[in-house]
Design a protein around this motif. Structure first.
Motif, PDB file in Angstrom:
ATOM      1  N   LEU A 106      -2.940  -9.041  -5.192  1.00 22.36           N
ATOM      2  CA  LEU A 106      -2.839  -7.582  -5.869  1.00 22.36           C
ATOM      3  C   LEU A 106      -1.779  -7.892  -6.812  1.00 22.36           C
ATOM      4  N   MET A 107      -1.796  -7.002  -7.918  1.00 23.05           N
ATOM      5  CA  MET A 107      -0.813  -6.530  -8.602  1.00 23.05           C
ATOM      6  C   MET A 107      -0.478  -5.365  -9.407  1.00 23.05           C
ATOM      7  N   LEU A 108       0.713  -4.920  -9.707  1.00 22.96           N
ATOM      8  CA  LEU A 108       0.948  -3.819 -10.393  1.00 22.96           C
ATOM      9  C   LEU A 108       0.994  -4.262 -11.818  1.00 22.96           C
ATOM     10  N   VAL A 109       0.740  -3.316 -12.786  1.00 21.78           N
ATOM     11  CA  VAL A 109       0.715  -3.583 -14.016  1.00 21.78           C
ATOM     12  C   VAL A 109       1.286  -2.221 -14.901  1.00 21.78           C
ATOM     13  N   SER A 110       1.820  -2.734 -15.878  1.00 20.75           N
ATOM     14  CA  SER A 110       2.461  -1.391 -16.902  1.00 20.75           C
ATOM     15  C   SER A 110       1.318  -0.807 -17.612  1.00 20.75           C
ATOM     16  N   GLU A 111       1.596   0.404 -18.306  1.00 22.39           N
ATOM     17  CA  GLU A 111       0.784   0.831 -19.160  1.00 22.39           C
ATOM     18  C   GLU A 111       0.266  -0.155 -20.413  1.00 22.39           C
ATOM     19  N   THR A 112       1.529  -0.698 -20.890  1.00 18.04           N
ATOM     20  CA  THR A 112       1.337  -1.410 -22.206  1.00 18.04           C
ATOM     21  C   THR A 112       0.302  -2.362 -21.894  1.00 18.04           C
TER      22      THR A 112
ATOM     23  N   MET B 269      -5.997 -18.778 -10.558  1.00 19.32           N
ATOM     24  CA  MET B 269      -6.073 -17.583  -9.440  1.00 19.32           C
ATOM     25  C   MET B 269      -6.067 -16.312  -9.736  1.00 19.32           C
ATOM     26  N   PRO B 270      -7.249 -15.645  -9.115  1.00 18.14           N
ATOM     27  CA  PRO B 270      -7.474 -14.361  -9.229  1.00 18.14           C
ATOM     28  C   PRO B 270      -6.661 -13.362  -8.840  1.00 18.14           C
ATOM     29  N   TYR B 271      -6.192 -12.240  -9.350  1.00 19.25           N
ATOM     30  CA  TYR B 271      -5.305 -11.112  -9.051  1.00 19.25           C
ATOM     31  C   TYR B 271      -6.261  -9.555  -9.077  1.00 19.25           C
ATOM     32  N   GLN B 272      -6.249  -9.175  -7.977  1.00 19.78           N
ATOM     33  CA  GLN B 272      -7.066  -7.833  -8.018  1.00 19.78           C
ATOM     34  C   GLN B 272      -6.283  -6.927  -8.614  1.00 19.78           C
ATOM     35  N   VAL B 273      -6.437  -5.979  -9.806  1.00 24.51           N
ATOM     36  CA  VAL B 273      -5.540  -5.118 -10.484  1.00 24.51           C
ATOM     37  C   VAL B 273      -5.658  -3.886  -9.737  1.00 24.51           C
ATOM     38  N   ARG B 274      -4.470  -3.078  -9.245  1.00 20.40           N
ATOM     39  CA  ARG B 274      -4.410  -1.962  -8.377  1.00 20.40           C
ATOM     40  C   ARG B 274      -3.736  -0.938  -9.270  1.00 20.40           C
ATOM     41  N   ASN B 275      -2.729  -1.016  -9.975  1.00 21.68           N
ATOM     42  CA  ASN B 275      -1.951  -0.056 -10.522  1.00 21.68           C
ATOM     43  C   ASN B 275      -1.476  -0.161 -11.912  1.00 21.68           C
ATOM     44  N   ALA B 276      -1.289   1.154 -12.590  1.00 23.48           N
ATOM     45  CA  ALA B 276      -0.365   0.975 -13.618  1.00 23.48           C
ATOM     46  C   ALA B 276       0.580   1.937 -13.418  1.00 23.48           C
ATOM     47  N   SER B 277       1.913   1.735 -14.121  1.00 18.93           N
ATOM     48  CA  SER B 277       2.927   2.325 -13.676  1.00 18.93           C
ATOM     49  C   SER B 277       3.746   2.576 -14.925  1.00 18.93           C
ATOM     50  N   LEU B 278       4.913   3.457 -14.587  1.00 12.99           N
ATOM     51  CA  LEU B 278       5.863   3.921 -15.526  1.00 12.99           C
ATOM     52  C   LEU B 278       5.221   4.790 -16.584  1.00 12.99           C
ATOM     53  N   PRO B 279       4.790   6.043 -16.228  1.00 17.11           N
ATOM     54  CA  PRO B 279       4.309   7.064 -17.249  1.00 17.11           C
ATOM     55  C   PRO B 279       5.380   7.457 -18.233  1.00 17.11           C
ATOM     56  N   GLY B 280       4.847   7.746 -19.557  1.00 12.67           N
ATOM     57  CA  GLY B 280       5.567   8.481 -20.615  1.00 12.67           C
ATOM     58  C   GLY B 280       7.043   7.549 -20.801  1.00 12.67           C
ATOM     59  N   LYS B 281       6.667   6.106 -20.487  1.00  8.55           N
ATOM     60  CA  LYS B 281       7.991   5.310 -21.147  1.00  8.55           C
ATOM     61  C   LYS B 281       6.990   4.030 -21.848  1.00  8.55           C
ATOM     62  N   LYS B 282       7.435   3.863 -22.885  1.00  4.60           N
ATOM     63  CA  LYS B 282       6.755   2.587 -23.548  1.00  4.60           C
ATOM     64  C   LYS B 282       7.610   1.200 -23.391  1.00  4.60           C
TER      65      LYS B 282
ATOM     66  N   PRO C 109       7.302  -3.105 -22.739  1.00  2.00           N
ATOM     67  CA  PRO C 109       6.576  -4.679 -22.933  1.00  2.00           C
ATOM     68  C   PRO C 109       5.477  -4.827 -21.822  1.00  2.00           C
ATOM     69  N   PRO C 110       4.469  -5.305 -21.870  1.00  4.32           N
ATOM     70  CA  PRO C 110       3.895  -5.838 -20.746  1.00  4.32           C
ATOM     71  C   PRO C 110       4.200  -6.407 -19.858  1.00  4.32           C
ATOM     72  N   ARG C 111       4.125  -5.854 -18.514  1.00  4.87           N
ATOM     73  CA  ARG C 111       4.880  -6.339 -17.471  1.00  4.87           C
ATOM     74  C   ARG C 111       3.776  -6.390 -16.142  1.00  4.87           C
ATOM     75  N   LEU C 112       3.839  -7.362 -15.387  1.00  2.00           N
ATOM     76  CA  LEU C 112       3.049  -7.135 -14.263  1.00  2.00           C
ATOM     77  C   LEU C 112       3.873  -7.489 -13.124  1.00  2.00           C
ATOM     78  N   PHE C 113       3.543  -6.979 -11.729  1.00  2.00           N
ATOM     79  CA  PHE C 113       4.434  -7.339 -10.525  1.00  2.00           C
ATOM     80  C   PHE C 113       3.572  -7.749  -9.608  1.00  2.00           C
ATOM     81  N   VAL C 114       3.943  -8.752  -8.854  1.00  3.27           N
ATOM     82  CA  VAL C 114       3.088  -9.235  -7.678  1.00  3.27           C
ATOM     83  C   VAL C 114       4.016  -9.521  -6.586  1.00  3.27           C
ATOM     84  N   ARG C 115       3.475  -9.565  -5.427  1.00  2.82           N
ATOM     85  CA  ARG C 115       3.817  -9.548  -4.109  1.00  2.82           C
ATOM     86  C   ARG C 115       4.869 -11.255  -4.044  1.00  2.82           C
TER      87      ARG C 115
END
Length: 252
Positions: A20-26, A48-61, A63-69
């Motif tokens: 699983l991973m978290l992704v930014s809005e960008t 390697m497949p990662y299931q997308v669950r989240n988009a984070s950091l509202p109201g803040k532009k 760069p593209p980021r992703l967070f994995v365990r």
């Protein structure tokens, strides 16, 4: 971090090594036009497949980021200060840590000097390899230029001897020989500049992250000119350093 939609990765999913991973809005906007990336499958680092669950950091532009365990085994790093001439060992540190938490263990111990050398080791190797290749390239260029100029001076040996016999000074002979040698070099540098300059402007305006400086542009032509001047002096030295009769006879 506050979430726009979805949820954080929980402890059970972390322990089960779920992909699983978290992704930014960008990044979410780049992955999908409407930014809806929940419960969709994407691929990262090969197949390697990662299931997308989240988009984070509202109201803040951002760069593209992703967070994995995951846990970086190189961290955490601790900086310890001890009294002079009293070095510590991993056994002593682990004994002290066990009094705080038995899960903390010291695996590696470096002094500041060792940590600095380890940090700079790759850069030092790169510098030495680059220096060695540069010196090798300059040596090969010097050998080639010397061969061409030496042959050219030998063909003009009698003419140079005549000019010396009628009163031309050695410095004058060297100056005119250097001028003839530098003419094709300057012409080549001019043509190369006309080709490379537009390329440099295009690189600066493109997405390529290449840093250039004025010294970086001037150093290669200056090295070539200096190398040509040195080789020219070496080629003509045997002629201008002796009386004109040796050049006229074609000996010495």
């Amino acid at each position: 971090m506050p979430l726009v939609v979805g949820r954080h990765i929980n402890a059970a999913e972390f322990s089960d090594n779920n992909r699983l991973m978290l992704v930014s809005e960008t990044l979410a906007q780049q992955l999908e036009p409407n930014g809806d990336v929940l419960d969709k499958r994407y691929y990262w680092r090969g197949d390697m497949p990662y299931q997308v669950r989240n988009a984070s950091l509202p109201g803040k532009k951002e760069p593209p980021r992703l967070f994995v365990r995951g846990i970086n085994v190189s961290y955490p790093l601790l900086i310890l200060r001890h009294k002079p001439h009293q070095p510590l060992s991993t056994t002593e540190l682990n004994k002290e840590f066990s009094q705080v938490n038995r899960q903390y263990k010291v695996s590696e111990l470096f002094s500041l000097e060792e940590a600095r050398d380890l940090l700079l080791s790759n850069d030092r190797v790169s510098v030495w390899v680059t220096t060695a290749l540069t010196l090798l390239a300059l040596s090969l260029a010097a050998i080639g230029i010397f061969g061409v100029l030496s042959y050219s001076v030998q063909l003009r040996r009698t003419g140079l001897g005549v000019r010396m016999a009628i009163g031309a000074r050695p410095s004058t002979i060297f100056y005119h020989t250097l001028t003839d040698s530098l003419l094709p070099v300057v012409l080549g540098i001019t043509i190369a500049t006309l080709i490379v300059a537009p390329l440099g402007v295009w690189i600066e305006q493109s997405d390529f992250n290449i840093e250039t400086s004025l010294l970086g542009w001037l150093l290669p032509p200056l090295l070539i000119i200096g190398l040509t001047a040195s080789v020219t002096r070496l080629s003509v030295w045997k002629i201008i350093n002796k009386p004109a009769i040796y050049a006229l006879r074609g000996t010495g």
